[in-house]
Design an enzyme around this catalytic site. Structure first.
Site, mmCIF file in Angstrom:
data_model
loop_
_atom_site.group_PDB
_atom_site.id
_atom_site.type_symbol
_atom_site.label_atom_id
_atom_site.label_comp_id
_atom_site.label_asym_id
_atom_site.label_seq_id
_atom_site.Cartn_x
_atom_site.Cartn_y
_atom_site.Cartn_z
ATOM 1 N N ARG A 120 10.636 4.328 -16.807
ATOM 2 C CA ARG A 120 11.654 5.178 -16.182
ATOM 3 C C ARG A 120 11.672 5.082 -14.662
ATOM 4 O O ARG A 120 12.649 5.473 -14.034
ATOM 5 C CB ARG A 120 11.423 6.645 -16.586
ATOM 6 C CG ARG A 120 11.651 6.916 -18.069
ATOM 7 C CD ARG A 120 11.562 8.399 -18.386
ATOM 8 N NE ARG A 120 11.781 8.642 -19.810
ATOM 9 C CZ ARG A 120 10.809 8.621 -20.727
ATOM 10 N NH1 ARG A 120 9.564 8.387 -20.360
ATOM 11 N NH2 ARG A 120 11.095 8.848 -21.996
ATOM 12 N N HIS A 162 0.948 -8.476 -1.243
ATOM 13 C CA HIS A 162 0.202 -8.679 -2.502
ATOM 14 C C HIS A 162 0.829 -7.913 -3.678
ATOM 15 O O HIS A 162 0.360 -6.871 -4.102
ATOM 16 C CB HIS A 162 -1.290 -8.409 -2.367
ATOM 17 C CG HIS A 162 -1.723 -7.198 -1.609
ATOM 18 N ND1 HIS A 162 -1.255 -5.928 -1.875
ATOM 19 C CD2 HIS A 162 -2.635 -7.051 -0.617
ATOM 20 C CE1 HIS A 162 -1.839 -5.064 -1.083
ATOM 21 N NE2 HIS A 162 -2.686 -5.728 -0.296
ATOM 22 N N ASP A 180 -5.577 -13.534 0.820
ATOM 23 C CA ASP A 180 -6.191 -12.236 1.137
ATOM 24 C C ASP A 180 -7.685 -12.437 1.375
ATOM 25 O O ASP A 180 -8.515 -11.603 0.999
ATOM 26 C CB ASP A 180 -5.944 -11.218 0.020
ATOM 27 C CG ASP A 180 -6.157 -9.773 0.471
ATOM 28 O OD1 ASP A 180 -6.137 -9.521 1.689
ATOM 29 O OD2 ASP A 180 -6.351 -8.900 -0.394
ATOM 30 N N ASP A 192 -5.404 -15.203 -8.314
ATOM 31 C CA ASP A 192 -6.766 -15.550 -8.707
ATOM 32 C C ASP A 192 -7.066 -15.185 -10.151
ATOM 33 O O ASP A 192 -8.197 -15.373 -10.620
ATOM 34 C CB ASP A 192 -7.779 -14.878 -7.773
ATOM 35 C CG ASP A 192 -7.653 -13.359 -7.747
ATOM 36 O OD1 ASP A 192 -6.768 -12.809 -8.449
ATOM 37 O OD2 ASP A 192 -8.428 -12.709 -7.015
ATOM 38 N N LEU A 234 -11.440 -3.300 -5.608
ATOM 39 C CA LEU A 234 -11.233 -4.637 -5.076
ATOM 40 C C LEU A 234 -11.030 -4.554 -3.567
ATOM 41 O O LEU A 234 -10.298 -3.702 -3.067
ATOM 42 C CB LEU A 234 -10.010 -5.290 -5.724
ATOM 43 C CG LEU A 234 -10.169 -5.761 -7.177
ATOM 44 C CD1 LEU A 234 -8.827 -6.224 -7.729
ATOM 45 C CD2 LEU A 234 -11.193 -6.886 -7.282
ATOM 46 N N HIS A 286 0.846 -1.194 0.000
ATOM 47 C CA HIS A 286 0.000 0.000 0.000
ATOM 48 C C HIS A 286 0.879 1.241 0.000
ATOM 49 O O HIS A 286 0.739 2.133 0.834
ATOM 50 C CB HIS A 286 -0.958 -0.015 1.194
ATOM 51 C CG HIS A 286 -2.038 -1.041 1.060
ATOM 52 N ND1 HIS A 286 -3.201 -0.803 0.359
ATOM 53 C CD2 HIS A 286 -2.115 -2.314 1.513
ATOM 54 C CE1 HIS A 286 -3.957 -1.892 0.393
ATOM 55 N NE2 HIS A 286 -3.315 -2.831 1.089
#
Length: 378
Positions: free
Chosen positions: A230, A219, A278, A251, A311, A198
């Protein structure tokens, strides 16, 4: 007293390293005694016929947010952990890190206490704890609540250090934007598994954090800076830095199979890619929706999404992930099995739960990789 002996034969056996044919596994009083050729089995031996199923160590899943109809965030208690672990055991995961998604300091304390008590009480399957946040990047928050994301402070650091003393494994997902390299070094020295995720951090920043001790990523590809022409981002750091391993939601929804194929080919070792579910509350149930901190998560066609389409975790079990890796990505079955068992077991330094040592940790996987189940109840 005669020791209880049971021998499994009639299917491939994965011992955590290799997949062998034509052999049997003999357990005495619940512990692995030996592997032997099926031709050497005695006439009077008690045989459990695998009927073509794969005998394997149970899956080790390092990112499990919920299951059995409940989320860990909703009620971080021993009973919740017992229910989540039980649901995932029926799906083949015999060891999990229950995962708390970004929440309040009070909820984090409760999660640490619950995991500590569950382990003391011997709740089967609880191998430690994964805290995914709250020290993340708002820019790459995904389904996390932006209002709860914040920098790591001294009290947060001390709480994690105290937790690491009592938990067999503590994984913490952080973003460089919210945590200093000094804090990462302190956590790593205390045995905490620091995982970057994250995050929108640049490649060079991520490499600096790897050198500070962040040897895992959460993940891969999802909710992180991407591999660009770049700017290689966190994805580029994961693939190029041998010191870092990364979880993967295989998945074919979170990550395209061809992207996964490229990642497996590009990953520099000794760090490895490993499978995570997850999983959310719907795991092991027929639920079509649930709530996460008051927000509705909808389940449809193998996806879990917020109402805006973001998601929100995965509708995935690791047997399905094995099937995706072997049929769509081109990973060999032994390598896919290692990514669901031995590699994550090594990440949390618990090889005993990812080798075929105890019958309570063993599972049977159907030959078509459609389902898995424990070989003993409980």
């Amino acid at each position: 007293m005669t020791a209880a002996t049971i021998t499994f034969a009639g299917g491939p056996i994965f011992d955590g390293e290799m997949l062998v044919e034509g052999h049997a596994a003999r357990f005495v009083d619940g512990r692995l005694d030996c592997f032997l050729p099926e031709s050497q089995l005695s006439a009077g031996e008690v045989i459990e016929n695998l009927s073509g199923d794969i005998l394997s160590p149970g899956y080790v899943d390092l990112q499990v947010n919920g299951g059995g109809g409940v989320m860990f965030n909703d009620d971080p208690s021993v009973e919740t952990l017992r229910r989540i672990a039980g649901a995932h055991r029926q799906l083949g995961a015999t060891s999990i890190l229950p995962t708390l998604i970004t929440d309040t300091p009070e909820k984090t304390r409760a999660a640490i206490a619950a995991a500590t008590q569950a382990i003391k009480q011997g709740v089967h399957g609880i191998a430690g704890l994964h805290l995914e946040g709250p020290h993340l990047s708002v820019r790459r928050k995904g389904a996390h609540d932006a209002a709860l994301i914040r920098p790591m402070e001294g009290a947060d650091l001390q709480q994690l250090l105290d937790a690491a003393k009592v938990l067999p494994a503590l994984m913490v997902t952080i973003a460089p934007e919210s945590v200093t390299t000094a804090q990462v070094e302190t956590l790593t020295k205390a045995g905490v598994i620091v995982s970057m995720g994250h995050s929108d951090a640049a490649f060079e920043t991520c490499v600096t954090y790897v050198k500070a001790g962040a040897h895992c990523a959460t993940h891969l590809f999802n909710a992180m800076s991407q591999l660009g022409n770049r700017e290689p981002g966190l994805v580029g750091a994961v693939l190029s830095q041998g010191a870092i391993s990364a979880g993967l939601i295989a998945d074919a929804i979170h990550v395209h199979p061809e992207t996964m194929r490229a990642a497996f080919a590009a990953k520099q070792g000794p760090g490895r890619l490993f499978l995570v579910s997850d999983a959310m509350a719907v795991a092991g149930t027929d639920l079509t929706e649930f709530k996460l901190e008051g927000r509705i998560i909808q389940r449809e066609n193998g996806k879990l999404t917020l109402q805006d389409g973001t998601l929100a975790g995965a509708d995935l079990d690791l047997t399905t992930a094995l099937r995706v890796l072997t049929t769509k990505v081109g990973i060999s079955l032994p390598d896919a099995l290692a990514a669901a068992t031995r590699i994550p077991g090594d990440i949390i330094s618990q090889r005993a739960i990812s080798d075929l040592r105890a019958i309570t940790q063993a599972i049977r996987i159907s030959p078509d990789l459609s389902q898995a189940r424990p070989v003993v109840a409980g």
